[in-house]
Motif scaffolding. Structure first.
Motif, mmCIF file in Angstrom:
data_model
loop_
_atom_site.group_PDB
_atom_site.id
_atom_site.type_symbol
_atom_site.label_atom_id
_atom_site.label_comp_id
_atom_site.label_asym_id
_atom_site.label_seq_id
_atom_site.Cartn_x
_atom_site.Cartn_y
_atom_site.Cartn_z
ATOM 1 N N MET A 1 0.839 -1.195 0.000
ATOM 2 C CA MET A 1 0.000 0.000 0.000
ATOM 3 C C MET A 1 0.874 1.245 0.000
ATOM 4 O O MET A 1 1.840 1.337 0.756
ATOM 5 N N THR A 2 0.564 2.199 -0.865
ATOM 6 C CA THR A 2 1.297 3.462 -0.904
ATOM 7 C C THR A 2 0.924 4.312 0.301
ATOM 8 O O THR A 2 -0.246 4.565 0.562
ATOM 9 N N ARG A 3 1.947 4.744 1.036
ATOM 10 C CA ARG A 3 1.712 5.579 2.209
ATOM 11 C C ARG A 3 2.134 7.015 1.915
ATOM 12 O O ARG A 3 3.023 7.252 1.096
ATOM 13 N N PRO A 4 1.516 7.987 2.601
ATOM 14 C CA PRO A 4 1.945 9.377 2.410
ATOM 15 C C PRO A 4 3.369 9.558 2.898
ATOM 16 O O PRO A 4 3.860 8.780 3.729
ATOM 17 N N PRO A 5 4.081 10.547 2.395
ATOM 18 C CA PRO A 5 5.466 10.761 2.827
ATOM 19 C C PRO A 5 5.558 11.134 4.297
ATOM 20 O O PRO A 5 4.594 11.604 4.904
ATOM 21 N N ALA A 6 6.739 10.912 4.872
ATOM 22 C CA ALA A 6 6.951 11.287 6.265
ATOM 23 C C ALA A 6 6.877 12.800 6.411
ATOM 24 O O ALA A 6 7.375 13.535 5.546
ATOM 25 N N PRO A 7 6.270 13.299 7.485
ATOM 26 C CA PRO A 7 6.172 14.753 7.663
ATOM 27 C C PRO A 7 7.546 15.410 7.761
ATOM 28 O O PRO A 7 8.456 14.907 8.436
ATOM 29 N N ARG A 8 7.692 16.524 7.072
ATOM 30 C CA ARG A 8 8.911 17.325 7.150
ATOM 31 C C ARG A 8 8.516 18.770 6.908
ATOM 32 O O ARG A 8 8.166 19.149 5.796
ATOM 33 N N LEU A 9 8.578 19.570 7.948
ATOM 34 C CA LEU A 9 8.052 20.927 7.870
ATOM 35 C C LEU A 9 8.910 21.797 6.954
ATOM 36 O O LEU A 9 10.115 21.920 7.138
ATOM 37 N N ARG A 295 -5.745 13.563 8.471
ATOM 38 C CA ARG A 295 -6.284 13.528 7.109
ATOM 39 C C ARG A 295 -5.211 13.134 6.100
ATOM 40 O O ARG A 295 -5.470 12.371 5.167
ATOM 41 N N ASN A 296 -3.999 13.647 6.296
ATOM 42 C CA ASN A 296 -2.904 13.321 5.385
ATOM 43 C C ASN A 296 -1.918 12.319 5.967
ATOM 44 O O ASN A 296 -1.432 11.437 5.268
ATOM 45 N N ARG A 297 -1.613 12.446 7.254
ATOM 46 C CA ARG A 297 -0.583 11.586 7.831
ATOM 47 C C ARG A 297 -1.029 10.131 7.968
ATOM 48 O O ARG A 297 -0.199 9.221 7.899
ATOM 49 N N ARG A 298 -2.306 9.918 8.177
ATOM 50 C CA ARG A 298 -2.797 8.546 8.366
ATOM 51 C C ARG A 298 -3.679 8.114 7.198
ATOM 52 O O ARG A 298 -4.528 7.245 7.332
ATOM 53 N N PHE A 299 -3.420 8.718 6.066
ATOM 54 C CA PHE A 299 -4.210 8.412 4.873
ATOM 55 C C PHE A 299 -3.945 6.997 4.352
ATOM 56 O O PHE A 299 -2.823 6.504 4.393
ATOM 57 N N SER A 300 -5.002 6.396 3.842
ATOM 58 C CA SER A 300 -4.883 5.185 3.032
ATOM 59 C C SER A 300 -5.950 5.274 1.953
ATOM 60 O O SER A 300 -7.007 5.878 2.155
ATOM 61 N N GLU A 312 -7.361 5.818 -10.069
ATOM 62 C CA GLU A 312 -5.999 5.344 -10.292
ATOM 63 C C GLU A 312 -4.950 6.282 -9.706
ATOM 64 O O GLU A 312 -3.809 5.880 -9.460
ATOM 65 N N HIS A 313 -5.322 7.532 -9.495
ATOM 66 C CA HIS A 313 -4.378 8.503 -8.934
ATOM 67 C C HIS A 313 -4.582 8.714 -7.431
ATOM 68 O O HIS A 313 -3.898 9.540 -6.829
ATOM 69 N N GLY A 314 -5.513 7.980 -6.834
ATOM 70 C CA GLY A 314 -5.924 8.254 -5.462
ATOM 71 C C GLY A 314 -4.823 8.166 -4.433
ATOM 72 O O GLY A 314 -4.782 8.959 -3.485
ATOM 73 N N ALA A 315 -3.913 7.203 -4.574
ATOM 74 C CA ALA A 315 -2.868 7.024 -3.568
ATOM 75 C C ALA A 315 -1.940 8.224 -3.509
ATOM 76 O O ALA A 315 -1.398 8.549 -2.441
ATOM 77 N N ILE A 316 -1.730 8.895 -4.637
ATOM 78 C CA ILE A 316 -0.871 10.081 -4.675
ATOM 79 C C ILE A 316 -1.677 11.341 -4.365
ATOM 80 O O ILE A 316 -1.273 12.191 -3.579
ATOM 81 N N CYS A 317 -2.838 11.449 -4.973
ATOM 82 C CA CYS A 317 -3.653 12.670 -4.863
ATOM 83 C C CYS A 317 -4.256 12.843 -3.470
ATOM 84 O O CYS A 317 -4.400 13.954 -2.981
ATOM 85 N N ARG A 318 -4.645 11.716 -2.846
ATOM 86 C CA ARG A 318 -5.261 11.711 -1.517
ATOM 87 C C ARG A 318 -6.541 12.555 -1.463
ATOM 88 O O ARG A 318 -6.851 13.172 -0.455
ATOM 89 N N GLY A 319 -7.259 12.625 -2.583
ATOM 90 C CA GLY A 319 -8.539 13.327 -2.574
ATOM 91 C C GLY A 319 -8.457 14.803 -2.826
ATOM 92 O O GLY A 319 -9.422 15.533 -2.579
ATOM 93 N N GLY A 320 -7.305 15.298 -3.340
ATOM 94 C CA GLY A 320 -7.190 16.698 -3.716
ATOM 95 C C GLY A 320 -7.018 17.642 -2.545
ATOM 96 O O GLY A 320 -6.579 17.269 -1.462
#
Length: 348
Positions: A1-9, A295-300, A312-320
């Motif tokens: 499963m594609t996960r969102p990137p690690a947070p980096r401010l 919303r972003n850090r724990r997204f799947s 098809e773009h959902g894992a990257i886009c995360r719902g816009g």
């Protein structure tokens, strides 16, 4: 499963005050009066240190109207002194040649954005709610540019000014002014849902940006859509500043801090997204808590809803864009104003 990137401010938006001299119809914060008990100068200066300690590279000062905060210059200088770039967002009302020169002298402050919602007084002043605001904004843009600052016009599009885009293009062409286009969302209490652009109008805005880029090199018209305009069109290139859309940055790379200390992923989001307050706990503890900014850090991808579910773009886009998703669909995980969706469903 594609996960969102690690947070980096990377970037922090600071709403220095909610006080504003204009009454813009589309203002998501319904700016005008200051919030009760806004942060003191000392509190903001300590906050700047905390932001720098977290490794942020850029601070954006906005409001309300940030120039109505008596300490705005001290705050901007403090950011520059800590090695961070500073961006100022203003309605332009107070800026003339001498003030533009003062702004240019602040270390680290090299970009200023000025709201410009029409190419004439009639449209701009009606949207901004105060007569004379167009002339002030246009004058500010010229003064800032002439002072050697990277100067941008920021246009928020609704049905009230959609037809102004070609005239604004002609006004800004060859003026060495960057141009950011974004759309008005339905929140804030002043803005009527009837003025939100339709799906087709939204798509036409994206096509307009793409056509401008094709017709004019960036040296003549540097134009880009904001984070709320996209995504994944098969008919024209991405319209944003970066090469492509990689998902909402709120809580991953950015945070927004309200003038009374509330922390959220992005100031474009409503105050319902506030994750904590710097008066109650440190900014570091809010940022480092893995349960925040969920919303972003724990997204799947299985969280996606509506037209975004199964994309098809959902894992990257995360719902816009999270703000646009919440205001237009009521779901954090479905931004219906999406080029890919409109093309796929034959709406455009």
């Amino acid at each position: 499963m594609t996960r969102p990137p690690a947070p980096r401010l990377y970037g922090v938006q600071i709403e220095r005050t909610l006080r504003c001299n204009l009454r813009c119809a589309h203002c998501g914060a319904a700016a005008g009066r200051p919030r009760p008990n806004e942060l003191t100068t000392d509190e903001v200066l300590r906050l700047i240190d905390a932001i720098a300690d977290l490794g942020a590279q850029e601070v954006c000062l906005l409001g309300g109207e940030p120039l109505l905060a008596p300490d705005w210059e001290d705050i901007a200088r403090a950011c520059g002194d800590r090695g961070m770039r500073v961006v100022l967002i203003t309605n332009g009302w107070f800026i003339d040649g001498p003030l533009a020169a003062r702004i240019r002298a602040i270390p680290g402050l090299d970009r200023v954005g000025v709201s410009l919602d029409g190419a004439c007084e009639e449209i701009h002043d009606r949207i901004r709610g105060v007569s004379g605001s167009f002339q002030r904004a246009a004058g500010a843009i010229r003064a800032l540019r002439d002072a050697g600052l990277e100067t941008g016009a920021i246009t928020t599009v609704s049905k009230a000014n959609l037809e102004e885009l070609p005239r604004l293009r002609d006004m800004l062409l060859d003026e060495k002014i960057t141009w950011q286009i974004q759309i008005a969302s339905f929140h804030g209490g002043r803005f009527s849902r009837d003025l939100v652009v339709s799906e087709k109008e939204f798509y036409d805005i994206g096509r307009f940006i793409a056509e401008c880029r094709k017709a004019f090199p960036p040296e003549r018209l540097p134009v880009a859509g904001s984070h709320d305009i996209g995504y994944f069109s098969s008919r024209f290139p991405y319209t944003g500043e970066l090469p492509g859309w990689s998902g909402c940055p709120a809580g991953l790379y950015t945070i927004g801090i309200t003038s009374d200390g509330g922390v959220k992923g992005c100031l474009a989001e409503s105050d319902a997204f506030i994750e904590g307050n710097v008066r109650d706990e440190s900014l570091a503890s809010i940022w480092s808590d893995p349960a925040r900014f969920a919303r972003n850090r724990r997204f799947s991808p299985d969280l996606l809803e509506g037209s975004c579910r199964g994309c098809e773009h959902g894992a990257i886009c995360r719902g816009g864009c999270s703000d646009k998703a919440a205001s237009l669909s009521g779901s954090l995980y479905c931004d219906p104003y999406c080029f890919h969706r409109l093309e796929r469903e034959g709406i455009v």
